[in-house]
Design an enzyme around this catalytic site. Structure first.
Site, PDB file in Angstrom:
ATOM      1  N   PHE A  28       0.819  -1.211   0.000  1.00 35.96           N
ATOM      2  CA  PHE A  28       0.000   0.000   0.000  1.00 35.96           C
ATOM      3  C   PHE A  28       0.856   1.266   0.000  1.00 35.96           C
ATOM      4  CE2 PHE A  28      -2.078   3.063   3.074  1.00 35.96           C
ATOM      5  CZ  PHE A  28      -2.880   3.684   2.127  1.00 35.96           C
ATOM      6  N   ASP A  61      13.807 -11.682  -0.883  1.00 36.66           N
ATOM      7  CA  ASP A  61      13.362 -12.291   0.362  1.00 36.66           C
ATOM      8  C   ASP A  61      14.315 -11.800   1.438  1.00 36.66           C
ATOM      9  OD1 ASP A  61      12.726 -13.820   2.550  1.00 36.66           O
ATOM     10  OD2 ASP A  61      13.236 -15.748   1.634  1.00 36.66           O
ATOM     11  N   TYR A 151       4.216  -6.893  17.478  1.00 35.73           N
ATOM     12  CA  TYR A 151       4.565  -6.014  16.360  1.00 35.73           C
ATOM     13  C   TYR A 151       5.417  -4.851  16.859  1.00 35.73           C
ATOM     14  CZ  TYR A 151       4.046  -2.364  12.828  1.00 35.73           C
ATOM     15  OH  TYR A 151       4.287  -1.361  11.931  1.00 35.73           O
ATOM     16  N   LYS A 155       9.473  -3.959  16.223  1.00 33.56           N
ATOM     17  CA  LYS A 155       9.918  -2.707  15.615  1.00 33.56           C
ATOM     18  C   LYS A 155      10.920  -1.975  16.506  1.00 33.56           C
ATOM     19  CE  LYS A 155       7.896  -2.192  11.567  1.00 33.56           C
ATOM     20  NZ  LYS A 155       8.670  -1.989  10.318  1.00 33.56           N
ATOM     21  N   PHE A 177       2.758   7.194  12.262  1.00 33.30           N
ATOM     22  CA  PHE A 177       1.517   6.975  12.996  1.00 33.30           C
ATOM     23  C   PHE A 177       0.493   6.437  11.986  1.00 33.30           C
ATOM     24  CE2 PHE A 177       3.932   9.251  15.941  1.00 33.30           C
ATOM     25  CZ  PHE A 177       3.321   9.245  17.184  1.00 33.30           C
ATOM     26  N   ASN A 178      -0.755   6.302  12.371  1.00 35.50           N
ATOM     27  CA  ASN A 178      -1.745   5.750  11.452  1.00 35.50           C
ATOM     28  C   ASN A 178      -1.888   6.625  10.212  1.00 35.50           C
ATOM     29  OD1 ASN A 178      -2.467   4.629  14.208  1.00 35.50           O
ATOM     30  ND2 ASN A 178      -3.889   3.494  12.927  1.00 35.50           N
TER      31      ASN A 178
END
Length: 313
Positions: A28, A61, A151, A155, A177-178
């Site tokens: 995305f 990969d 998650y 990170k 952020f989102n």
């Protein structure tokens, strides 16, 4: 023989600003970052999982050190933007977070060193999830991390690992952020809400409606990545955010205005996570200082863009 500065000027004049290896290129975010960079004159080589589909793509990969070395030797990039990750917080395989997000990133950096590359800039995408349930209001980069899920822990571990390379590579760590936009996977929150309104569904089931998030437009995020690529900011950690919180209730209210109807909202206890981060709002001060002129897109504009794209499909 031309000096490096003379060569850089010549490349710029010819519209050749260098080669960027972009991991997660078909994801995305990657699609928007790629378009932003290509429009600015960069050559982008997209690293993708599975078979590559063109002269500007390579199969990579990141969990394979040998594969990483072959790609670095072949591409010899001037820049790296590393977006590839396991990014869905509720991903079922906890081991994968560490295998991909930490070890995979280490493999990339080691492969650059093995290929004796001297890149101009590396941007490594972390996440604002490392802040966890911070309660200090607007969160600056100095906020101590408090990760609350695999998650976020992966990170943060990646960040510490990456910093061991700061004396050898010009690395910038970003903490997005989102953010959202057209093309985001439907299992993410805003696309889920959007799909219901596009289909004019009578009912939607959600989790905690009072969580607040700092939502940005993916197009602004892509501009931020390009801006950081072009700034002398190696060694820094930078929030990618708008600085404005929005609750799910506010998003639902806006969508009801855009779509022109009221949807029945029900809270499903199964969607309420025990480790839910209640409020996550970032300080954009460092980002705006490093990338002057970067302007956040109003969330209503982003939601309208997504709704119109959905109803036109």
């Amino acid at each position: 023989m031309a000096s490096p500065s003379d060569q850089a000027k010549a490349n710029s004049a010819a519209g050749q600003r260098g080669t960027v290896l972009l991991t997660g290129a078909n994801g995305f975010t990657g699609k928007y970052v790629r378009a932003e960079l290509e429009a600015a004159g960069y050559t982008v080589v997209g690293a993708v999982v599975g078979g590559s589909r063109g002269p500007h793509e390579v199969t990579l990969d990141i969990t394979s050190p040998d594969n990483c070395r072959r790609v670095m030797e072949r591409v010899r990039p001037d820049y790296l933007i590393h977006l590839a990750a396991i990014s869905f917080v509720q991903h079922a395989d906890a081991d994968a977070f560490y295998r991909v997000n930490v070890i995979g990133t280490m493999n990339l950096l080691q492969a650059m060193a093995d290929a004796k590359l001297s890149p101009r800039r590396l941007i490594i995408a972390s996440s604002a999830n490392v802040y966890g349930n911070a309660t200090a209001g607007v969160i600056a980069e100095s906020q101590p991390p408090q990760p609350v899920n695999h998650y976020a822990v992966s990170k943060l571990a990646m960040e510490f690992m990456v910093k061991t390379w700061n004396d050898r590579l010009p690395i910038v760590i970003t903490r997005p952020f989102n953010y959202t936009g057209v093309g985001q996977e439907p299992h993410f929150l805003v696309p889920k809400i959007m799909s219901h309104f596009v289909q004019r569904a009578p009912l939607i089931e959600l989790g905690n409606l009072d969580v607040e998030r700092d939502f940005s437009d993916v197009r602004m995020v892509a501009q931020a990545y390009r801006g950081l690529l072009e700034q002398d900011c190696a060694g820094q950690t930078v929030n990618i955010c708008s600085g404005r919180p929005f609750s799910l209730r506010a998003i639902l209210d806006t969508m009801q205005q855009i779509a022109g109807y009221q949807i029945d909202v029900r809270v499903n206890p199964a969607f309420v996570r025990q480790s839910e981060v209640k409020t996550l709002v970032g300080s954009p001060d460092r980002l705006r200082a490093l990338v002057p002129g970067l302007q956040p897109v109003p969330l209503e504009e982003t939601l309208r863009w997504m709704y119109e794209a959905g109803t036109a499909a």
